[in-house]
Design an enzyme around this catalytic site. Sequence first.
Site, PDB file in Angstrom:
ATOM      1  N   ASN A  96      50.282  36.417  42.857  1.00 39.78           N
ATOM      2  CA  ASN A  96      48.823  36.567  42.947  1.00 39.78           C
ATOM      3  C   ASN A  96      48.146  36.645  41.579  1.00 39.78           C
ATOM      4  OD1 ASN A  96      46.170  37.775  44.193  1.00 39.78           O
ATOM      5  ND2 ASN A  96      46.879  39.292  42.702  1.00 39.78           N
ATOM      6  N   TYR A 171      41.640  26.087  35.140  1.00 42.94           N
ATOM      7  CA  TYR A 171      41.802  26.921  36.346  1.00 42.94           C
ATOM      8  C   TYR A 171      42.103  26.024  37.546  1.00 42.94           C
ATOM      9  CZ  TYR A 171      40.859  30.446  39.903  1.00 42.94           C
ATOM     10  OH  TYR A 171      40.986  31.320  40.974  1.00 42.94           O
ATOM     11  N   ALA A 173      43.218  22.929  37.654  1.00 43.89           N
ATOM     12  CA  ALA A 173      44.506  22.229  37.542  1.00 43.89           C
ATOM     13  C   ALA A 173      45.658  23.193  37.825  1.00 43.89           C
ATOM     14  CB  ALA A 173      44.649  21.624  36.147  1.00 43.89           C
ATOM     15  N   ILE A 204      35.729  35.354  47.487  1.00 48.69           N
ATOM     16  CA  ILE A 204      36.134  36.670  47.998  1.00 48.69           C
ATOM     17  C   ILE A 204      35.401  37.755  47.204  1.00 48.69           C
ATOM     18  CG2 ILE A 204      38.125  38.199  48.437  1.00 48.69           C
ATOM     19  CD1 ILE A 204      38.221  35.481  49.999  1.00 48.69           C
TER      20      ILE A 204
HETATM   21  P1  NAI Z   1      41.311  39.975  39.262  1.00 51.07           P
HETATM   22  O1  NAI Z   1      40.913  39.385  37.969  1.00 51.07           O
HETATM   23  O2  NAI Z   1      40.484  41.057  39.858  1.00 51.07           O
HETATM   24  O3  NAI Z   1      42.810  40.534  39.166  1.00 51.07           O
HETATM   25  C1  NAI Z   1      43.815  39.793  38.537  1.00 51.07           C
HETATM   26  C2  NAI Z   1      45.094  40.599  38.466  1.00 51.07           C
HETATM   27  O4  NAI Z   1      46.070  39.797  37.786  1.00 51.07           O
HETATM   28  C3  NAI Z   1      44.979  41.894  37.663  1.00 51.07           C
HETATM   29  O5  NAI Z   1      45.833  42.859  38.238  1.00 51.07           O
HETATM   30  C4  NAI Z   1      45.529  41.505  36.285  1.00 51.07           C
HETATM   31  O6  NAI Z   1      46.072  42.599  35.558  1.00 51.07           O
HETATM   32  C5  NAI Z   1      46.615  40.538  36.696  1.00 51.07           C
HETATM   33  N1  NAI Z   1      47.006  39.618  35.633  1.00 51.07           N
HETATM   34  C6  NAI Z   1      46.245  38.740  34.946  1.00 51.07           C
HETATM   35  N2  NAI Z   1      46.984  38.082  34.047  1.00 51.07           N
HETATM   36  C7  NAI Z   1      48.247  38.546  34.162  1.00 51.07           C
HETATM   37  C8  NAI Z   1      49.473  38.269  33.506  1.00 51.07           C
HETATM   38  N3  NAI Z   1      49.555  37.375  32.523  1.00 51.07           N
HETATM   39  N4  NAI Z   1      50.577  38.947  33.870  1.00 51.07           N
HETATM   40  C9  NAI Z   1      50.531  39.874  34.865  1.00 51.07           C
HETATM   41  N5  NAI Z   1      49.400  40.180  35.537  1.00 51.07           N
HETATM   42  C10 NAI Z   1      48.274  39.525  35.176  1.00 51.07           C
HETATM   43  O7  NAI Z   1      41.479  38.729  40.263  1.00 51.07           O
HETATM   44  P2  NAI Z   1      41.166  38.564  41.817  1.00 51.07           P
HETATM   45  O8  NAI Z   1      39.771  38.145  41.983  1.00 51.07           O
HETATM   46  O9  NAI Z   1      41.692  39.716  42.593  1.00 51.07           O
HETATM   47  O10 NAI Z   1      42.083  37.271  42.115  1.00 51.07           O
HETATM   48  C11 NAI Z   1      43.458  37.390  42.412  1.00 51.07           C
HETATM   49  C12 NAI Z   1      44.043  35.992  42.611  1.00 51.07           C
HETATM   50  O11 NAI Z   1      43.310  35.311  43.621  1.00 51.07           O
HETATM   51  C13 NAI Z   1      43.956  35.114  41.355  1.00 51.07           C
HETATM   52  O12 NAI Z   1      45.118  34.332  41.251  1.00 51.07           O
HETATM   53  C14 NAI Z   1      42.756  34.231  41.621  1.00 51.07           C
HETATM   54  O13 NAI Z   1      42.843  33.013  40.965  1.00 51.07           O
HETATM   55  C15 NAI Z   1      42.837  34.071  43.138  1.00 51.07           C
HETATM   56  N6  NAI Z   1      41.547  33.780  43.752  1.00 51.07           N
HETATM   57  C16 NAI Z   1      40.519  34.686  43.695  1.00 51.07           C
HETATM   58  C17 NAI Z   1      39.308  34.384  44.316  1.00 51.07           C
HETATM   59  C18 NAI Z   1      38.162  35.348  44.332  1.00 51.07           C
HETATM   60  O14 NAI Z   1      37.116  34.986  44.890  1.00 51.07           O
HETATM   61  N7  NAI Z   1      38.276  36.525  43.764  1.00 51.07           N
HETATM   62  C19 NAI Z   1      39.107  33.103  45.010  1.00 51.07           C
HETATM   63  C20 NAI Z   1      40.260  32.236  44.993  1.00 51.07           C
HETATM   64  C21 NAI Z   1      41.432  32.580  44.390  1.00 51.07           C
END
Ligand code: NAI
Length: 264
Positions: A96, A171, A173, A204
């Site tokens: 995730n 992002y 890609a 979301i």
């Molecule tokens: P967020 O930014 O709130 O949380 C991201 C999490 O990933 C955090 O816990 C952060 O510490 C961790 N993280 C980031 N880089 C890291 C790394 N190099 N190593 C370990 N941990 C790392 O993101 P959110 O919004 O909760 O999104 C979660 C996933 O869902 C992401 O992959 C995002 O692309 C995907 N997503 C989110 C959407 C949204 O509307 N929020 C929509 C579609 C996909």
Amino acid sequence: MKNSIITGASRGIGKAITEELALSGYNVALISRNNHHPSELVRTLDELKEKIKNNNYDYKPLCIGFECDISDKFRVKEVFSKIYDKFGSIDVLVNNAGINSRRSLNVDNIPKWFENLDDNLSGFDEEINVNLRGSFICSYIAAGYMLRNKRGSIVNISSVKGIESTTSLGYGASKAGMIKLTRDFAKALGAYGIRVNCVAPGFINCGMTSELSDEKKTEYKKKIPSKRFGDVEEVAKVVRFLASDNASYINGECINVNGGYLMI
Ligand code: NAI
């Protein structure tokens, strides 16, 4: 009891997935990059332990957490090995963790086109490195443990932006790449009892969408048949389903969770 690893578990969608799995009987290992002081991961772990203490079920899942950058293969190897030693197996991995550098091709500034290459490239590299390469590293290493038991389920969190066109090139890609990796890992590992699937969330209510202006949010909501953004729990429940034996004949699939925003 089954054992799971969730990357990016300290907040947002990852935190909801972790709770969903823990409260349905999985031991959970939370992975997150440390970019907050005091640690967001420690706070989330404490919150989760409190919720588990207060729930009425017979089982009390184990919750452990590791600060770990998923793009660092040495650290991932070390951490997953510790999790395996503690839990005795790795049954579920949820990829995730993700970042969005929000860089996009700026055609309004053609005179600076060449000057902007390095900045755009650094965003692109970062997104591919964490989202795609990081997920590859975690899947590869977790699969090594799953192969020992001939059992496992990997769920990748892609995005609607990995399917429709987007201005965030790296992002988009990286997220499209995750859908492809899902199929290729599924094909390679299927014969060994390991399923690999993907969830592509739309908009979301959390982390990444919180940076959008109110104007943009209203504009997007108009285009969504359900007329709202999704909640983190609505993604988490689909992940739980895919991770579980209820999805035992679903393999290499990508499920859209987007309120009908993209119908394909
Ligand atoms: P967020 O930014 O709130 O949380 C991201 C999490 O990933 C955090 O816990 C952060 O510490 C961790 N993280 C980031 N880089 C890291 C790394 N190099 N190593 C370990 N941990 C790392 O993101 P959110 O919004 O909760 O999104 C979660 C996933 O869902 C992401 O992959 C995002 O692309 C995907 N997503 C989110 C959407 C949204 O509307 N929020 C929509 C579609 C996909």
